[in-house]
Design an enzyme around this catalytic site. Structure first.
Site, PDB file in Angstrom:
ATOM      1  N   ARG A  61      15.310  10.848   0.478  1.00 39.38           N
ATOM      2  CA  ARG A  61      14.304  11.502   1.256  1.00 39.38           C
ATOM      3  C   ARG A  61      14.137  13.074   1.142  1.00 39.38           C
ATOM      4  O   ARG A  61      15.292  13.729   1.503  1.00 39.38           O
ATOM      5  CB  ARG A  61      14.719  11.233   2.796  1.00 39.38           C
ATOM      6  CG  ARG A  61      14.555   9.652   3.140  1.00 39.38           C
ATOM      7  CD  ARG A  61      14.888   9.739   4.730  1.00 39.38           C
ATOM      8  NE  ARG A  61      15.100   8.170   5.208  1.00 39.38           N
ATOM      9  CZ  ARG A  61      14.326   7.141   5.189  1.00 39.38           C
ATOM     10  NH1 ARG A  61      12.744   7.356   5.018  1.00 39.38           N
ATOM     11  NH2 ARG A  61      14.376   6.152   5.443  1.00 39.38           N
ATOM     12  N   HIS A  81      20.456   4.802  -2.719  1.00 38.50           N
ATOM     13  CA  HIS A  81      20.583   5.684  -1.518  1.00 38.50           C
ATOM     14  C   HIS A  81      21.664   6.747  -1.719  1.00 38.50           C
ATOM     15  O   HIS A  81      21.559   7.330  -0.840  1.00 38.50           O
ATOM     16  CB  HIS A  81      21.137   4.685  -0.257  1.00 38.50           C
ATOM     17  CG  HIS A  81      21.004   5.437   1.137  1.00 38.50           C
ATOM     18  ND1 HIS A  81      22.177   5.560   1.801  1.00 38.50           N
ATOM     19  CD2 HIS A  81      19.994   5.659   1.848  1.00 38.50           C
ATOM     20  CE1 HIS A  81      21.729   6.140   2.988  1.00 38.50           C
ATOM     21  NE2 HIS A  81      20.593   6.112   2.870  1.00 38.50           N
ATOM     22  N   ARG A  85      27.965   5.887  15.157  1.00 41.03           N
ATOM     23  CA  ARG A  85      26.797   6.436  15.929  1.00 41.03           C
ATOM     24  C   ARG A  85      25.968   5.485  16.585  1.00 41.03           C
ATOM     25  O   ARG A  85      25.549   5.528  17.831  1.00 41.03           O
ATOM     26  CB  ARG A  85      26.154   7.526  15.064  1.00 41.03           C
ATOM     27  CG  ARG A  85      25.026   8.396  15.915  1.00 41.03           C
ATOM     28  CD  ARG A  85      24.231   9.043  15.123  1.00 41.03           C
ATOM     29  NE  ARG A  85      23.113   8.040  14.602  1.00 41.03           N
ATOM     30  CZ  ARG A  85      22.631   8.036  13.366  1.00 41.03           C
ATOM     31  NH1 ARG A  85      23.162   8.873  12.519  1.00 41.03           N
ATOM     32  NH2 ARG A  85      21.574   7.231  13.106  1.00 41.03           N
ATOM     33  N   HIS A  88      25.869  12.376  11.071  1.00 38.41           N
ATOM     34  CA  HIS A  88      25.200  11.516   9.801  1.00 38.41           C
ATOM     35  C   HIS A  88      26.060  11.255   8.754  1.00 38.41           C
ATOM     36  O   HIS A  88      26.051  10.459   7.841  1.00 38.41           O
ATOM     37  CB  HIS A  88      23.913  12.527   9.347  1.00 38.41           C
ATOM     38  CG  HIS A  88      23.238  11.534   8.337  1.00 38.41           C
ATOM     39  ND1 HIS A  88      22.985  11.814   7.038  1.00 38.41           N
ATOM     40  CD2 HIS A  88      22.167  10.580   8.584  1.00 38.41           C
ATOM     41  CE1 HIS A  88      22.393  11.014   6.431  1.00 38.41           C
ATOM     42  NE2 HIS A  88      21.866  10.387   7.267  1.00 38.41           N
TER      43      HIS A  88
END
Length: 690
Positions: free
Chosen positions: A372, A432, A562, A590
């Protein structure tokens, strides 16, 4: 006494995570601007949750009941019922926070948002003019008999009213879209007597609704509705055909999916709701009562308008002193490893890394994986410059990254035009990993690989709000294996080995299990044994079972998860040595960190991978070890500060979302980490470059 459970479904636990987000909106100690932002985040999270996760469960519930429960290990229908119950409570809390807390707090600061109030004359004239000039041309009017069908746009918001013809008295339903994708959702209007006023686009249209249906009387009030459609179209198993075309087709299908969540104003009369449901082809199970306004993720637009009026939480991003003093990032890496902690640190060194590589004559090649990236990506621009400067640039672009497919395709095509070698996705896999290498001839004439590996994306925008770690290194044992990984991405050759890196699809899961087995063995002979694991999500059953086994062997396990966590901590003879926490604060946690005691030697890995079935079994992920003892201590210190948090850290237990308390004063980890990074960099800044 709680009933023992081996697992809790990740989506149920995710609902508890979103409840924590909502709790931030309710926290009166936070600046008002940030409370509104948390309302926007909650709404955005929930919206995507229904479009993807709930949509998936909807499809699963149509499997034969016995077959589904046996195969899945749970009943989709029962799970949907539990989700509906939780969401209904949260939606009610959301409305109360907005109406009873946020709006009065804004009013106390002379900031007023029109809701359920008649416009004063001055504002009515202003709003009507704005409507005619800036809004009316974007409206699509639909008038149907209650028995006729209406196709609502996915994610679209509409106003609907029962209409009665002034002459024939025929009853119809009138639908008007709210063009929030073309016109700002919030409009600031003229101040009156020192008070500032804002109005929803919805109410601008409401106030002019009768002018759109001049031959009809409005039989009742005007109500808002919204429809989410199924967007659960993972692009995973594309083994043949044109991948790009298939992706575009699947993106188009998102607008055509089955209804999964139909929101309506809770004040809408039952008979009108029934008529609207029938017109829109919505099943009863997909109907949810909401407030007067939907798509409140667009409260971000309101906070943008209010930023000059209200102050929010804002911590300055800190320069990495050692790297800032270095004239060359690449030459600095010849001396030692560097670790940055975002968003406490500025993202500048990463941008410098690629900018410098693009123009340095000694750089021969650049390789990178992109999952991303920003819509205005400086990194992509640097790669384009590098190619134009004669560097051999290879970019793996994951065009199956949900909701970023179009942006990634755009950049892939732009980079390809510049002569960059683009690798598009792999059949049946998502990549990823967040890694890059630069091949450069150093001052001694030797070719050296310079690597950057991170827990977060190559995205300078999200790096300002996502808490991640990034490592710069030239350690040959790591960079050589990164080169092997890029060989795999190019050739899809499977007979590769990795000794130092953890690579999902090759050795990651096996190495993680081996690390936990090592802790089990140490615990059994009386040695210190623990594991501290920080993740976004945990649902991989084999890893959960291994953690249960370790707990029963006496290994102390601490989890910071999280979002969704399927492991149930603190259960006797199952997980009594496991504690699990959730940290929600101003920055999105993250980073993925795996910390194993290893007989006192402390193995620490940073990674892109959550412990989810998809990450460990159906993706290419990279975990990288920290070798430098100073950098290991930095990560350990950050984790320890997070575990000391008694303001924002909450325990993960069944039906438990309470903040931890201890006898010390308040510790808020993100503030403490920022202060620590600031002090560390300030002290280092005064030291000369070695």
């Amino acid at each position: 006494m709680e009933e023992q459970q081996d697992y809790i479904h990740r989506d149920i636990n995710w609902c508890d995570f979103n409840a924590r987000v909502l709790a931030e909106a309710k926290d009166a100690t936070l600046p008002l601007l940030d409370r509104i932002k948390f309302l926007a985040i909650f709404s955005s999270n929930l919206d995507e949750f229904f479009r993807v996760k709930v949509a998936s469960l909807r499809k699963l519930q149509y499997l034969k009941k016995k077959k589904a429960s046996k195969w899945l290990g749970y009943s989709p229908k029962e799970l949907l019922r539990q989700i509906s119950e939780k969401v209904a409570i949260q939606q009610n809390d959301y409305g109360n926070i907005w109406r009873s807390e946020i709006l009065p707090a804004l009013a106390a600061r002379d900031i007023h948002i029109y809701q359920h109030k008649n416009l004063i004359l001055q504002h009515r004239q202003e709003v009507n003019k704005y409507f005619r000039v800036h809004v009316q041309g974007y409206l699509h009017l639909v008038m149907v008999k209650p028995s006729q069908k209406v196709k609502l746009k996915n994610r679209g918001i509409y106003l609907v009213a029962a209409l009665t013809h002034k002459v024939t008295r025929e009853r119809k339903l009138g639908f008007v879209n709210i063009p929030n994708d073309q016109v700002d959702r919030f409009k600031k209007i003229s101040p009156v007597e020192g008070k500032t006023y804002y109005i929803f686009l919805d109410d601008i249209i409401r106030s002019n609704f009768t002018s759109l249906f001049t031959e009809y009387d409005i039989a009742e009030h005007i109500y808002s509705i919204k429809l989410n459609r199924d967007e659960d179209y993972e692009i995973e198993d594309e083994f043949s055909g044109n991948l790009i075309n298939k992706i575009k087709e699947k993106i188009d299908r998102r607008s055509e999916g089955d209804p999964v969540r139909f929101l309506h104003d809770f004040n809408m009369p039952k008979n009108l709701l029934t008529e609207v449901q029938e017109c829109c082809g919505v099943a009863e199970e997909d109907v949810f009562a909401g407030g007067r306004y939907h798509n409140l993720n667009e409260l971000f637009q309101l906070t943008a308008l209010l930023e000059g009026v209200l102050e929010g939480q804002e911590l300055p991003h800190i320069a990495h002193s050692a790297l800032e003093q270095e004239p060359s990032i690449l030459r600095a890496m010849d001396k030692r490893d560097y670790l940055l902690h975002y968003p406490y640190h500025k993202y500048d060194p990463v941008l410098r890394f690629f900018n410098e590589a693009a123009v340095d004559p000694a750089v021969k090649a650049i390789k990178i994986t992109l999952y991303r990236i920003s819509k205005k990506s400086q990194i992509a621009q640097s790669l384009i410059s590098a190619a134009r400067n004669g560097k051999q640039v290879t970019v793996f672009v994951e065009v199956k990254a949900r909701y970023d497919e179009i942006n990634n395709l755009h950049w892939a095509q732009e980079m390809q035009k510049a002569g960059i070698s683009i690798i598009y996705s792999l059949p049946g896999l998502k990549v990823h990993a967040k890694v890059a290498t630069v091949l450069r001839k150093n001052s001694e004439g030797k070719l050296v690989r310079y690597a950057y590996m991170a827990t977060g994306n190559f995205n300078e925008k999200t790096a300002t709000v996502y808490a991640d770690h990034g490592l710069f290194t030239i350690r040959r044992e790591l960079t050589k294996e990164l080169d092997t990984l890029f060989d795999f991405l190019k050739s899809n050759q499977r007979d590769l080995t990795f000794e130092h890196l953890l690579v999902a699809g090759f050795n990651m899961k096996q190495r993680l299990i081996a690390a936990i087995d090592n802790e089990i063995a140490n615990a059994k002979v009386g040695k210190e044994a623990f594991a501290i694991v920080k993740l976004n999500s945990l649902d991989e059953r084999e890893m959960i079972d291994k953690l249960y086994e370790a707990s029963n062997a006496g290994v102390k396990i601490t989890l910071i998860v999280r979002a969704g966590c399927s492991l149930v901590p603190g259960v006797e003879q199952q997980s009594e040595n496991i504690v699990a926490y959730r940290l929600v604060d101003m920055y999105l946690e993250h980073a993925r960190v795996y910390w194993f005691c290893n007989g006192g030697k402390d193995d620490i890995y940073l990674s892109s991978a959550d412990w989810m079935n998809r990450n460990l079994n159906r993706r290419i992920e990279v975990g990288f070890p920290l070798v430098d003892e100073v950098l290991k201590e930095e990560v350990k210190h950050i984790i320890q500060l997070q575990l000391k948090d008694n303001v924002k850290l909450t325990s993960i237990r069944l039906s438990d979302n309470k903040t931890r308390k201890n006898g010390t004063g308040p510790v808020r980890a993100q503030l403490a980490i920022h202060q620590w990074v600031e002090q560390k960099e300030h002290s280092l800044k005064a030291q000369p470059i070695s």
